[in-house]
Design an enzyme around this catalytic site. Sequence first.
Site, mmCIF file in Angstrom:
data_model
loop_
_atom_site.group_PDB
_atom_site.id
_atom_site.type_symbol
_atom_site.label_atom_id
_atom_site.label_comp_id
_atom_site.label_asym_id
_atom_site.label_seq_id
_atom_site.Cartn_x
_atom_site.Cartn_y
_atom_site.Cartn_z
ATOM 1 N N SER A 550 3.421 7.230 -3.929
ATOM 2 C CA SER A 550 3.396 6.000 -3.150
ATOM 3 C C SER A 550 4.304 6.049 -1.831
ATOM 4 O O SER A 550 4.273 5.161 -0.868
ATOM 5 C CB SER A 550 3.767 4.869 -3.993
ATOM 6 O OG SER A 550 2.289 4.600 -4.558
ATOM 7 N N LYS A 553 2.708 4.989 1.404
ATOM 8 C CA LYS A 553 2.593 3.677 1.920
ATOM 9 C C LYS A 553 3.665 3.043 2.786
ATOM 10 O O LYS A 553 3.396 2.099 3.714
ATOM 11 C CB LYS A 553 2.693 2.765 0.697
ATOM 12 C CG LYS A 553 1.466 2.820 -0.382
ATOM 13 C CD LYS A 553 1.708 1.628 -1.271
ATOM 14 C CE LYS A 553 0.452 1.673 -2.436
ATOM 15 N NZ LYS A 553 0.682 2.799 -3.089
ATOM 16 N N ASP A 653 -9.608 8.561 -13.556
ATOM 17 C CA ASP A 653 -8.923 7.086 -13.096
ATOM 18 C C ASP A 653 -9.866 6.309 -12.451
ATOM 19 O O ASP A 653 -9.441 5.077 -12.168
ATOM 20 C CB ASP A 653 -7.802 7.406 -12.111
ATOM 21 C CG ASP A 653 -6.446 8.059 -12.531
ATOM 22 O OD1 ASP A 653 -6.218 7.992 -13.928
ATOM 23 O OD2 ASP A 653 -5.579 8.602 -11.857
ATOM 24 N N SER A 802 3.081 -2.011 -4.109
ATOM 25 C CA SER A 802 2.444 -0.794 -4.198
ATOM 26 C C SER A 802 1.272 -0.820 -4.393
ATOM 27 O O SER A 802 0.480 -0.228 -5.400
ATOM 28 C CB SER A 802 3.366 -0.018 -5.156
ATOM 29 O OG SER A 802 2.815 1.452 -4.902
ATOM 30 N N ASN A 804 -2.665 -0.162 -4.078
ATOM 31 C CA ASN A 804 -3.569 1.064 -3.446
ATOM 32 C C ASN A 804 -4.613 0.538 -2.608
ATOM 33 O O ASN A 804 -4.925 0.938 -1.580
ATOM 34 C CB ASN A 804 -4.035 1.847 -4.698
ATOM 35 C CG ASN A 804 -2.787 2.603 -5.197
ATOM 36 O OD1 ASN A 804 -1.603 2.711 -4.616
ATOM 37 N ND2 ASN A 804 -2.938 3.094 -6.446
ATOM 38 N N THR A 910 9.129 3.309 -3.393
ATOM 39 C CA THR A 910 9.176 4.270 -4.390
ATOM 40 C C THR A 910 7.715 4.802 -4.625
ATOM 41 O O THR A 910 6.807 4.494 -3.998
ATOM 42 C CB THR A 910 9.498 3.427 -5.825
ATOM 43 O OG1 THR A 910 8.453 2.683 -5.964
ATOM 44 C CG2 THR A 910 10.773 2.504 -5.931
ATOM 45 N N GLY A 911 7.685 6.044 -5.304
ATOM 46 C CA GLY A 911 6.674 6.626 -5.517
ATOM 47 C C GLY A 911 6.550 7.207 -7.013
ATOM 48 O O GLY A 911 7.612 8.021 -7.288
ATOM 49 N N SER A 912 5.562 7.151 -7.854
ATOM 50 C CA SER A 912 5.226 7.604 -9.153
ATOM 51 C C SER A 912 4.066 7.771 -9.776
ATOM 52 O O SER A 912 3.153 7.074 -9.550
ATOM 53 C CB SER A 912 6.024 6.847 -10.214
ATOM 54 O OG SER A 912 6.283 7.146 -11.387
#
Length: 961
Positions: A550, A553, A653, A802, A804, A910-912
């Site tokens: 992420s 973004k 997903d 975050s 999407n 952040t990104g995870s």
Amino acid sequence: MNLKVKQACMWLMVLAVILSVSAAPVYAESGAEAVSPLQAQIEKRLSDLKKDDNSIGLHAGIAVYDLTDKRFLYQHQAKRSYIPASTLKLFTTITGLDRLGPDYRWKTEVLIDGSLVGNGVVQGNLILKGYGDPSLKQSDLRDIALALKEKGIRRVTGKLLVDESYFDTQRLGMGWMWDDEPYGYSAQLSGLAAEKNSVTVTITPGKASAPAVTLQPATTYLAITNQVQIVANNSSTSITVERPRGKNEIILKGTIGAQAKPYQEAVTMEDPALFVGELWRDILLQEGIITPPQKGIEKTVATHGTALHTHYSKPLSELVIELNKESDNFYADMLLKTLGATQKGEGSFAAGSEAVRDMLKHAGINSGFRVVDGSGLSRFNWITPEQMVTMLAFVQEQSYREALEASLPIAGVDGTLKNRLKGTIAEKKAIAKTGSMGGVNTLAGYVTAQNGHKLAYVIMTNGVYKSKYARDLQDQIVVLLTSYPQLSMPDGYATDGQKTYKLSATLDPILDQPQLENLAVGLLVKSLDSTGDDAIWYERDADTLLTPASNVKMLTSAAALSQLGPEYVYKTELYTDAAHTDSPVLQGNLYVKGYGDPTIHTEEALKVQNGVSVEQIVDDLKEQGIRQITGNLFLDETYFDQERLGLGWTWDDEDEAFNPRVGALSLNRGTIVLAYEPGEQEGDAVRVSLYPNTSYLSIKNEAVTAEGGKDSLVIERERGTNQIRVTGTLPLDHDGGAKRIPVEEPAMYFGTVLKEKMEEEGIRFSGNSKIVLGPVPAAAVKRMEFTSQPLRQIVDYMSKQSDNGYAEMILKSIGAHKQANGSADSGVQSVLEMVQAMGGKTNFDMMDGSGLTRYNLISPRHFVSVLEGMSKQHEISPVFVEVLSLAGVDGTLEERFIGTAAEENLTGVTGSMTDVRSLSGYVTTKSGEKLVFSLIINGYMNDLDLNRIEEQIVNSLASYD
């Protein structure tokens, strides 16, 4: 020639040989370690790659092992985990040869569920049962039919049934991408399979306006929609093949020149065992075996029956030749599931992967890897070069060594190496398994060196921006290994000394922790208050291209604010066929045109921001006195393209709320909420309800209330549809819950809810009115316009939460506004233009706006260039900083860095995702210096606490004095 001249020439020749084959080591400047010519040659090439923008992001792991001397000749990042792509097939093949044996053959049986009576009549059902044979072809089915005919069978009174139960029903591997599915290399798996569960579509130009389309094998199981047009006086071809998710429809688009060669493509299907059944039925009829008419082939699980015939495949040792030389994904994954069935009692990806893990442990590789499929198509596979070369060495002591080596492509001769290494010393000498997919290029195999030693080698490259550079590196190394030890030191070689930065003493110990050894870590820290080299406070692999999750973004946010402006508002328009009148009856159609507003909502649980609501639209229509509409409700979503999912998003997903369908006219972030709670007493149906309450989705509720026990409730949506199935049990004392579920065709969802809300408020449609997708006609009259909140507030929600769906709609909005094309690709083009305008480089891959795809490959330096560039955009910089999460306060950093120097200091994104972590942003040091940084981590993470690593790094920055 006189004696002195001869002696001089001889000495020069000897000297040349001595210089070229000298084994005398060259020492690094520190005098600590010797550098061999092989090491110097390879590292010179690695160093050269870092000087080219097209290859600077590539990171390589290399292991070379001398099988004769039993020692490593060279290692470079050999303990780091890499996505292996198709070199993973080596593990699958070795496990198959070891556990099943080279002589293993798959069987396919014909059974009768009934009896065989006189005159060749089968009284009962005829069953075709598969045991996972990947090689079964139409010709084999004919051989089976002929065998039955030879037994005198002429007629079947019952049904034709197929049994695929040897494998489970998960047909695609973990993390496979939806956009790969139409193509043969991503075919669905089934316990009963034929023709690799695909058909070859051939498009041939002719004199007609549309080209001829044929399927091989011929079948009616797939419907063909041919939209390809012939271009006169042309020999080029531009054709795309689409297969809507969950459907057996092939849509062909594009053009083919009248003088072009026929175009061919292997395409796949849903539920392929039924396709095999149809082929089987047609062949039986062709061979004179009569079967009763039936609507379609049906499935069964044959628990008993009489075997009439058993067909056997070629031995495994022959089939792995096609598996490896042609890098056949289907063969590899069918073999994996067969390993699961034979070794673990379950024909699944999980069981087959467990069998491979057992094999690795048997070879001495106990941990630090992940295997989830047999082909390497998944990006959730992680292997180190050291592990791969260990397996190659292990095979040399096994009885099936020759079978494995015979299956590998030969350099310059066949398979995937047919056109590589031609005209080099390695031609016909090197054998190897190749691996290649977006951002990944790998090679692993054997070669005999000039001194007669057999070498095993593994070269894995990830972060590949241009694949040519990775292939060239591999080929160059293989040539070096073939020439070994007759190598000299390369011209201009110098060891790269480790550079020291202001924060090296602080950050090196953090990044050098043993638990991070198998991870790729990119980090750049830069001061905004300094210039030149003084501005770089720390960097490690800062140009390495990594999957950022992420953090993407942040690029989407920056582009939106800089390209559209913080005060930009989305509009949603309503049109009619005629101008406004006082009549309560609206003659004609009502049109709604969407422009990508991600905030449109219903006034229920799904509302997350103020803005346009369906209820507001209905109220405004009522205020205009409209009580009846005689025409249809048209929905115009043409502001965006029709691509609902981002490229590289994974099929498994699709039922998750973070994976919504994207369209220019959407509602509730493209999702609906299904709430559930137990019934009144044991045995009652679980109570379910939808928010909003709409007929757009249908629910099949099979879940029941249980007295006690665990919650086993399962909520799933039939793929590609809006049909939800609820199964399992819910304990009587359960508090209940809810799940947010994405819907298909978001504009139709909006339209259905709008129509239902209108009717609830007394605005009726005529009995034959429909909801229709289509553009607003030029003659239509605009009646209303609804606007969103300012973009700054929308981006704030997207970034901090975050989201999407928001990110993808914003990216397409940028493309539509700046490039006149509402696609992700156009949005990305605008992002690249922004990066370039800020002085950054654009040698990275960005494929979506949210970071959900693993196709994204971006370096820390790219992120820092945007963060730095935005800090200089004085008008929008404060807005940009505001939309970032603030440590310990809000967004994705709300619960982090509390009680540290970074609290209320760090602002970032952040990104995870699985095996991906990232954190980029701004932080001010204790001494008041403003820093910008980007940290990205990729690799097999297992249970590592990477929050702690991120916090150690950022707290070190914030605490620096």
